[in-house]
Design a protein around this motif. Structure first.
Motif, mmCIF file in Angstrom:
data_model
loop_
_atom_site.group_PDB
_atom_site.id
_atom_site.type_symbol
_atom_site.label_atom_id
_atom_site.label_comp_id
_atom_site.label_asym_id
_atom_site.label_seq_id
_atom_site.Cartn_x
_atom_site.Cartn_y
_atom_site.Cartn_z
ATOM 1 N N ILE A 1 18.161 31.729 8.177
ATOM 2 C CA ILE A 1 17.793 32.223 9.499
ATOM 3 C C ILE A 1 18.198 31.235 10.585
ATOM 4 N N ASP A 2 18.814 31.758 11.629
ATOM 5 C CA ASP A 2 19.121 30.986 12.830
ATOM 6 C C ASP A 2 18.822 31.880 14.024
ATOM 7 N N PHE A 3 17.820 31.505 14.814
ATOM 8 C CA PHE A 3 17.390 32.342 15.935
ATOM 9 C C PHE A 3 18.500 32.555 16.948
ATOM 10 N N GLN A 4 19.399 31.569 17.102
ATOM 11 C CA GLN A 4 20.472 31.665 18.077
ATOM 12 C C GLN A 4 21.712 32.358 17.503
ATOM 13 N N ARG A 5 22.034 32.081 16.264
ATOM 14 C CA ARG A 5 23.322 32.489 15.709
ATOM 15 C C ARG A 5 23.282 33.772 14.887
ATOM 16 N N SER A 6 22.140 34.393 14.753
ATOM 17 C CA SER A 6 22.044 35.653 14.018
ATOM 18 C C SER A 6 21.319 36.679 14.883
ATOM 19 N N ASP A 7 21.272 37.909 14.400
ATOM 20 C CA ASP A 7 20.565 38.973 15.121
ATOM 21 C C ASP A 7 19.149 39.166 14.593
ATOM 22 N N PHE A 8 18.645 38.153 13.884
ATOM 23 C CA PHE A 8 17.350 38.287 13.215
ATOM 24 C C PHE A 8 16.226 38.658 14.175
ATOM 25 N N LEU A 9 16.260 38.110 15.393
ATOM 26 C CA LEU A 9 15.171 38.371 16.347
ATOM 27 C C LEU A 9 15.530 39.415 17.397
ATOM 28 N N ASP A 10 16.642 40.098 17.221
ATOM 29 C CA ASP A 10 16.976 41.173 18.158
ATOM 30 C C ASP A 10 15.871 42.236 18.138
ATOM 31 N N ASP A 11 15.522 42.731 19.311
ATOM 32 C CA ASP A 11 14.541 43.814 19.441
ATOM 33 C C ASP A 11 13.145 43.428 18.961
ATOM 34 N N THR A 12 12.814 42.136 19.033
ATOM 35 C CA THR A 12 11.459 41.717 18.658
ATOM 36 C C THR A 12 10.594 41.377 19.863
ATOM 37 N N GLY A 13 11.095 41.596 21.069
ATOM 38 C CA GLY A 13 10.287 41.389 22.255
ATOM 39 C C GLY A 13 10.212 39.949 22.702
ATOM 40 N N LYS A 14 9.364 39.709 23.686
ATOM 41 C CA LYS A 14 9.246 38.390 24.299
ATOM 42 C C LYS A 14 8.394 37.453 23.446
ATOM 43 N N TRP A 15 8.616 36.161 23.661
ATOM 44 C CA TRP A 15 7.767 35.138 23.061
ATOM 45 C C TRP A 15 6.402 35.152 23.747
ATOM 46 N N ARG A 16 5.365 34.942 22.989
ATOM 47 C CA ARG A 16 4.008 34.825 23.533
ATOM 48 C C ARG A 16 3.601 33.356 23.566
ATOM 49 N N ASP A 17 2.685 33.023 24.465
ATOM 50 C CA ASP A 17 2.140 31.673 24.532
ATOM 51 C C ASP A 17 0.935 31.553 23.608
ATOM 52 N N SER A 18 0.939 30.510 22.785
ATOM 53 C CA SER A 18 -0.247 30.242 21.984
ATOM 54 C C SER A 18 -1.370 29.725 22.869
ATOM 55 N N ASP A 19 -2.585 29.813 22.387
ATOM 56 C CA ASP A 19 -3.710 29.168 23.056
ATOM 57 C C ASP A 19 -3.642 27.662 22.799
ATOM 58 N N VAL A 20 -4.330 26.889 23.632
ATOM 59 C CA VAL A 20 -4.513 25.473 23.341
ATOM 60 C C VAL A 20 -5.484 25.380 22.163
ATOM 61 N N MET A 21 -5.078 24.694 21.113
ATOM 62 C CA MET A 21 -5.912 24.636 19.919
ATOM 63 C C MET A 21 -7.188 23.841 20.178
ATOM 64 N N ASP A 22 -8.296 24.356 19.657
ATOM 65 C CA ASP A 22 -9.579 23.675 19.836
ATOM 66 C C ASP A 22 -10.265 23.388 18.501
#
Length: 221
Positions: free
Chosen positions: A92-113
């Motif tokens: 897997i390469d997020f930049q060089r393959s189509d693996f993440l095509d059509d998977t939508g936007k990145w979400r922000d994690s919460d600050v871990m507590d």
């Protein structure tokens, strides 16, 4: 040199537990669980976030993932497959393959507590417990432990700066590389697959042939 990378296919045999790892400027958190891989129990450490609001995790968590590579994974026997140096899917390469095509936007994690009430911990933990109870096949892409059976670095493994810069001939135990991005997939039963992928705020794209940020790169966010 490239670090040992690939995927393990198996079934979850121990419930996920949230564990901290102290770094110089933050505490990183992982969900650890046991995965039965061809009769051996592997440890899996899935990155879920940090305590540093300036270096949070970006993540995607889908329950309707679709990709042609899933047919290849489904046919694989339980076990581990070394993909080190392979420059094509199923590596897997997020930049060089189509693996993440059509998977939508990145979400922000919460600050871990330190609790399992924050995201993506809460939802991912429910997914893993569901997979354990149902006996679903789980596929974990990342770097193999240097000692013992396990997989870690289950996040994007390119685009970092500082100590992670990859230099030709580098044989250190942690650096950027291409075609070594991490992912967690769960076969929930035809046709439903779940996918979890993550990257840190301070990782940059695009990257060069060593996986280092280019001069015009920008944070993944």
């Amino acid at each position: 040199m490239s670090l040992p990378y690939g995927f393990a296919k198996g079934k979850i045999v121990t419930a996920p537990q949230l564990k901290p790892t102290r770094q110089p400027h933050e505490v990183q958190y992982h969900l650890h669980f046991g995965l039965s891989v061809a009769g051996a129990q592997w440890d899996v450490a899935v990155n879920v976030g940090t305590t540093d609001a300036d270096d949070l995790l970006k993540y995607k968590l889908l329950f309707d993932f679709r990709h042609a590579v899933l047919a290849t994974l489904k046919e694989a026997a339980s076990g581990s497959q070394n993909l080190t140096g392979q420059a094509a899917l199923p590596a897997i390469d997020f930049q060089r393959s189509d693996f993440l095509d059509d998977t939508g936007k990145w979400r922000d994690s919460d600050v871990m507590d330190g609790t399992d009430a924050v995201e993506p911990v809460a939802t991912l933990q429910r997914l893993l417990l569901r997979a354990q109870q149902a006996g679903n096949d789980v596929y974990v892409f990342g770097r193999f432990y240097s000692e013992g059976d396990g997989v870690h670095d289950i996040h994007m493994n390119q685009g970092s700066k500082g100590a992670f810069i990859h230099r030709p001939g580098d044989d250190s135990n942690d650096h950027n590389d291409i075609w070594q991005d991490g992912a967690l997939l769960v076969d929930l039963g035809e046709p439903q697959w779940a996918l979890y992928v993550a990257a840190f705020d301070q990782q940059y794209l695009p990257t060069d042939d060593l996986g280092n940020p280019t001069a015009d790169s920008k944070p993944i966010s």
